[in-house]
Scaffold this motif. Structure first.
Motif, PDB file in Angstrom:
ATOM      1  N   PHE A 379     -27.349 -20.873 -45.452  1.00  0.00           N
ATOM      2  CA  PHE A 379     -28.846 -20.461 -44.929  1.00  0.00           C
ATOM      3  C   PHE A 379     -28.294 -19.656 -43.564  1.00  0.00           C
ATOM      4  O   PHE A 379     -29.110 -18.704 -43.513  1.00  0.00           O
ATOM      5  CB  PHE A 379     -29.466 -21.262 -44.829  1.00  0.00           C
ATOM      6  N   TYR A 380     -27.462 -20.095 -42.532  1.00  0.00           N
ATOM      7  CA  TYR A 380     -27.530 -19.346 -41.440  1.00  0.00           C
ATOM      8  C   TYR A 380     -26.580 -18.226 -41.517  1.00  0.00           C
ATOM      9  O   TYR A 380     -26.997 -17.145 -40.896  1.00  0.00           O
ATOM     10  CB  TYR A 380     -26.546 -20.477 -40.608  1.00  0.00           C
ATOM     11  N   THR A 381     -25.677 -17.931 -42.615  1.00  0.00           N
ATOM     12  CA  THR A 381     -25.132 -16.704 -42.830  1.00  0.00           C
ATOM     13  C   THR A 381     -26.258 -15.629 -43.318  1.00  0.00           C
ATOM     14  O   THR A 381     -26.139 -14.580 -42.939  1.00  0.00           O
ATOM     15  CB  THR A 381     -23.951 -16.870 -43.899  1.00  0.00           C
ATOM     16  N   LEU A 382     -27.023 -16.118 -44.202  1.00  0.00           N
ATOM     17  CA  LEU A 382     -27.988 -15.454 -44.640  1.00  0.00           C
ATOM     18  C   LEU A 382     -28.897 -14.795 -43.772  1.00  0.00           C
ATOM     19  O   LEU A 382     -29.358 -13.581 -43.280  1.00  0.00           O
ATOM     20  CB  LEU A 382     -28.909 -16.312 -45.738  1.00  0.00           C
ATOM     21  N   ALA A 383     -29.446 -15.760 -42.850  1.00  0.00           N
ATOM     22  CA  ALA A 383     -30.373 -15.472 -41.428  1.00  0.00           C
ATOM     23  C   ALA A 383     -29.588 -14.554 -40.700  1.00  0.00           C
ATOM     24  O   ALA A 383     -30.331 -13.564 -40.224  1.00  0.00           O
ATOM     25  CB  ALA A 383     -30.416 -16.640 -40.829  1.00  0.00           C
ATOM     26  N   GLY A 384     -28.283 -14.729 -40.496  1.00  0.00           N
ATOM     27  CA  GLY A 384     -27.560 -13.887 -39.378  1.00  0.00           C
ATOM     28  C   GLY A 384     -27.344 -12.448 -40.008  1.00  0.00           C
ATOM     29  O   GLY A 384     -27.354 -11.304 -39.589  1.00  0.00           O
ATOM     30  N   ASP A 385     -27.173 -12.280 -41.441  1.00  0.00           N
ATOM     31  CA  ASP A 385     -26.957 -11.120 -42.486  1.00  0.00           C
ATOM     32  C   ASP A 385     -28.290 -10.634 -42.530  1.00  0.00           C
ATOM     33  O   ASP A 385     -28.430  -9.158 -42.096  1.00  0.00           O
ATOM     34  CB  ASP A 385     -26.447 -11.389 -43.543  1.00  0.00           C
ATOM     35  N   ARG A 386     -29.450 -11.071 -42.533  1.00  0.00           N
ATOM     36  CA  ARG A 386     -30.756 -10.447 -42.381  1.00  0.00           C
ATOM     37  C   ARG A 386     -31.230  -9.798 -41.142  1.00  0.00           C
ATOM     38  O   ARG A 386     -31.560  -8.535 -41.278  1.00  0.00           O
ATOM     39  CB  ARG A 386     -31.858 -11.561 -42.921  1.00  0.00           C
ATOM     40  N   SER A 387     -30.877 -10.773 -40.068  1.00  0.00           N
ATOM     41  CA  SER A 387     -31.085 -10.106 -38.946  1.00  0.00           C
ATOM     42  C   SER A 387     -30.276  -8.853 -38.380  1.00  0.00           C
ATOM     43  O   SER A 387     -30.572  -7.700 -37.893  1.00  0.00           O
ATOM     44  CB  SER A 387     -31.069 -11.146 -37.513  1.00  0.00           C
ATOM     45  N   ALA A 388     -29.132  -8.881 -38.895  1.00  0.00           N
ATOM     46  CA  ALA A 388     -28.125  -7.611 -38.585  1.00  0.00           C
ATOM     47  C   ALA A 388     -28.724  -6.630 -39.407  1.00  0.00           C
ATOM     48  O   ALA A 388     -28.594  -5.419 -38.955  1.00  0.00           O
ATOM     49  CB  ALA A 388     -26.461  -8.097 -39.017  1.00  0.00           C
TER      50      ALA A 388
END
Ligand code: SF4
Ligand code: SF4
Length: 391
Positions: A379-388
């Motif tokens: 979930f945190y990788t997904l959130a980071g990827d999405r904000s990037a």
């Protein structure tokens, strides 16, 4: 969104082994030394602050809870002996117990006597349950499934796996909902369209293959204090050996059963050592025995910060893993001896009982982090990827 304050949070986390972090005066030494501390410059003291002010949701939803591998460098530099690394380990235990509705995890962690009694009684229960249906012991060849019926083992295993699946799923859903709420991740961010699916695929690969199976962060960021040790004595390799061994044995068991289902080979049929499934099981068993033996030695010698902080539940888990690995190996030796030894039958009964218990208790002990860590990282990788990507 209103965050509820839990006034008893710090006292509760301390029941899971945290030192007295009230001495922390936010000097920032731990942040400066922590290899995981990033640009926000507040980790790990931010999590201590969450506990001090009762921000339970923020504590449970923190990525760092699952990225810290307890290298202990922060604790070595803390001027007030607040032991921030130990606090992180205790907070992880607290998180696992918080996701468990049965409260069994809390009992295993906070009550050493009750946890040990549960572990002993459970093993005894499985042993008596299996033995009640035992058959004869052949003296001409080792007929293990003639002694304990294969169908009984299989059906008991299925019931155990269903219970574990339900307990694990309930915990994962609770955790995922908490993180998704905090990171504002909706279902369509995970599976809504090709771009979301591609991001989810990358996040899954990173969480499962790179971080969990490959131990990237453990190897790269958390081993600075042990660089002098040979690779086979480093924490990441010992940790990985245990995990690879367990997963390999699980895969060998499932494959063995699968071969029986499709009619290639009946379970228990004697096969040469090089037979692929047997080879996988043997190698996985060696990894498991090596990993757990070294973990036990490190804890006895207090070889590092994490190994200096052993709880009764840590010993229970290690004992179950080690006994499962060694008894499985003894059975393999017994199978290849020219004369079938009588002890082979008793070791088999012991092995099956302990292995069943190990699987059944997995969601309620430290073992659970093997599932919670990749879920959180996903979930945190997904959130980071999405904000990037600017979403
Ligand atoms: S080093 Fe110790 S006192 Fe300083 S912020 Fe970290 S935990 Fe608090
Ligand atoms: S134990 Fe290591 S990784 Fe964990 S907070 Fe402390 S310095 Fe950071």
């Amino acid at each position: 969104m209103t965050a509820l304050v839990d006034a008893g949070l710090l006292a509760d986390v301390q029941k899971f082994g945290a030192a007295d972090v009230s001495a922390c005066f936010s000097c920032g030494n731990c942040t400066a030394i922590c290899p995981l501390s990033d640009n926000d410059g507040t980790f790990p003291r931010r999590l201590i602050r969450y506990a001090q002010v009762g921000m339970k949701d923020a504590l449970l939803g923190s990525k760092e809870l699952w990225t810290c591998y307890h290298c202990g460098e922060c604790s070595d530099t803390c001027p007030t002996q607040a032991d921030p690394g130990g606090f992180m380990a205790a907070a992880r235990r607290y998180a696992i117990a918080s996701y468990d509705r049965t409260r069994l995890a809390r009992t295993m962690y906070t009550s050493p006597l009750a946890g040990s009694v549960i572990a002993i009684l459970l093993a005894a229960f499985f042993a008596v349950f299996m033995y009640a249906s035992h058959g004869p012991q052949s003296t001409t060849s080792l007929q293990l499934f003639g002694f304990i019926p294969e169908a009984l083992i299989h059906n008991t295993g299925v019931v155990v796996m269903i219970l574990v699946f339900l307990a694990g799923l309930a915990g994962i859903v609770t955790m995922a909902r908490g993180i998704a709420r905090r990171e504002e991740i909706a279902l369509h961010d995970v599976i809504g369209g090709r771009a979301a699916l591609a991001r989810s695929g990358r996040a899954l690969w990173s969480a499962l293959a790179v971080e969990s199976l490959g131990q990237r962060r453990f190897r790269a960021d958390c081993e600075t204090v042990q660089d002098a040790r040979p690779w086979y004595r480093r924490r990441w390799f010992i940790h990985a050996s245990t995990m690879w061994g367990f997963l390999g044995l699980l895969a060998a068991t499932i494959l063995d059963y699968g071969l029986a289902v499709i009619g290639v080979k009946a379970t228990g049929t004697p096969v040469p050592l090089w037979y692929p499934v047997r080879l996988l099981g043997t190698l996985a068993g060696l990894f498991l025995i090596y990993g757990t033996t070294m973990l036990i030695i490190d804890r006895l010698q207090k070889a590092n910060r994490a190994a200096s902080d052993s709880k009764a539940s840590d010993w229970t888990l290690l004992a179950l893993l080690w006994v499962t690995g060694v008894s499985g190996f003894l059975i393999e030796i017994a199978l290849y001896l020219p004369q079938p030894p009588a002890w082979g039958y008793w070791v088999f009964l012991f092995h099956v009982s302990v292995a069943m218990e190990l699987v059944l208790l997995a969601p309620f002990m430290k073992f659970a982090h093997a599932v919670y860590r990749p879920v959180a990282l996903f979930f945190y990788t997904l959130a980071g990827d999405r904000s990037a990507a600017g979403h």
